[in-house]
Write an enzyme that holds these catalytic residues in place. Structure first.
Site, PDB file in Angstrom:
ATOM      1  N   SER A  45       0.858  -1.186   0.000  1.00  0.00           N
ATOM      2  CA  SER A  45       0.000   0.000   0.000  1.00  0.00           C
ATOM      3  C   SER A  45       0.887   1.226   0.000  1.00  0.00           C
ATOM      4  O   SER A  45       1.904   1.274   0.712  1.00  0.00           O
ATOM      5  CB  SER A  45      -0.909   0.012   1.234  1.00  0.00           C
ATOM      6  OG  SER A  45      -1.792   1.120   1.185  1.00  0.00           O
ATOM      7  N   GLU A  46       0.522   2.226  -0.802  1.00  0.00           N
ATOM      8  CA  GLU A  46       1.423   3.360  -1.025  1.00  0.00           C
ATOM      9  C   GLU A  46       1.652   4.210   0.216  1.00  0.00           C
ATOM     10  O   GLU A  46       2.575   5.027   0.246  1.00  0.00           O
ATOM     11  CB  GLU A  46       0.895   4.237  -2.161  1.00  0.00           C
ATOM     12  CG  GLU A  46      -0.398   4.941  -1.847  1.00  0.00           C
ATOM     13  CD  GLU A  46      -0.948   5.678  -3.069  1.00  0.00           C
ATOM     14  OE1 GLU A  46      -1.144   6.892  -2.962  1.00  0.00           O
ATOM     15  OE2 GLU A  46      -1.158   5.038  -4.107  1.00  0.00           O
ATOM     16  N   ASN A  47       0.832   4.035   1.264  1.00  0.00           N
ATOM     17  CA  ASN A  47       1.076   4.784   2.491  1.00  0.00           C
ATOM     18  C   ASN A  47       2.201   4.172   3.325  1.00  0.00           C
ATOM     19  O   ASN A  47       2.549   4.698   4.379  1.00  0.00           O
ATOM     20  CB  ASN A  47      -0.193   4.914   3.336  1.00  0.00           C
ATOM     21  CG  ASN A  47      -0.785   3.580   3.720  1.00  0.00           C
ATOM     22  OD1 ASN A  47      -0.906   2.681   2.892  1.00  0.00           O
ATOM     23  ND2 ASN A  47      -1.180   3.427   4.973  1.00  0.00           N
TER      24      ASN A  47
END
Length: 217
Positions: A45-47
């Site tokens: 996940s890009e976070n």
């Protein structure tokens, strides 16, 4: 016809053993729930999470463990957490094997629009631009038509583009389609959906070769 869960189940069949997979916001987040248990997959996940698992059961949520859409998630043994610079270094460095995104429109040439509707306030394009610019394999999860019944698979996108010529495959509530140089190639149709219904719901060029099989989930 598929619902959102059905779309996620069908896309899960595209995930291969050893893949590193980025899941976008919306329908794509459901894919992690339906990947085969006999394969090893790392969901990113890009976070800043690598090693996402399925969504937590009711009552088992941890508000500190979330995905890019701010939904609570679970993590698998060996999962790691890191800052955004490291996360986007992984994405821009082409270390993700498959990216699964939602979209508002896709053109027959593989252009994608999924970040802005003119006149509506948005905070920005976010990580979508990095994902579509860097990923070698992009699958879009979306509804075939909008709420007005108008096609979202178009000759040309009408909304601001996120990426150009990047989408490889699309799974909608009606069909599985591959983006080719000649247009959308119909690979599978959803249970109970006829080829004629798919033709009627697709504005872009639709390529049909022989009998189109009904998808299995």
């Amino acid at each position: 016809m598929l619902d959102k869960t059905g779309i996620a189940k069908r896309i899960a069949k595209e995930v291969k053993d050893g893949y590193y997979v980025n899941l976008g916001i919306g329908i794509p987040t459901l894919v992690a729930n339906y990947v085969r248990e006999d394969i090893s997959v790392e969901f990113q996940s890009e976070n800043g999470v690598l090693g996402m698992g399925p969504f937590p059961m009711d009552g088992e949520e941890d508000a500190d463990i979330i995905n890019a859409g701010k939904q609570t998630i679970t993590t698998l043994p060996g999962a790691s957490f890191f800052d955004s610079a490291t996360s986007f270094g992984m994405i821009r460095g082409k270390h993700v094997d498959l990216t699964i995104l939602g979209a508002m429109e896709v053109s027959e040439e593989g252009d994608i629009a999924n970040w802005k509707i003119p006149g509506k306030m948005v905070k920005g394009m976010g990580g979508a631009m990095d994902l579509v610019a860097s990923a070698e394999n992009i699958i879009v999860a979306m509804m075939h038509t909008n709420r007005a019944g108008e096609s979202k698979l178009l000759k040309q996108c009408s909304l601001p583009l996120t990426g150009v010529g990047c989408v490889k495959k699309i799974v909608t509530n009606l069909a599985v389609l591959e983006v080719t140089k000649k247009g959308f190639k119909l690979l599978e149709r959803a249970p109970g959906v006829s080829v004629d219904e798919i033709i009627a719901a697709t504005e872009g060029t639709l390529i049909i070769e022989g009998d189109v099989p009904e998808m299995s989930l």
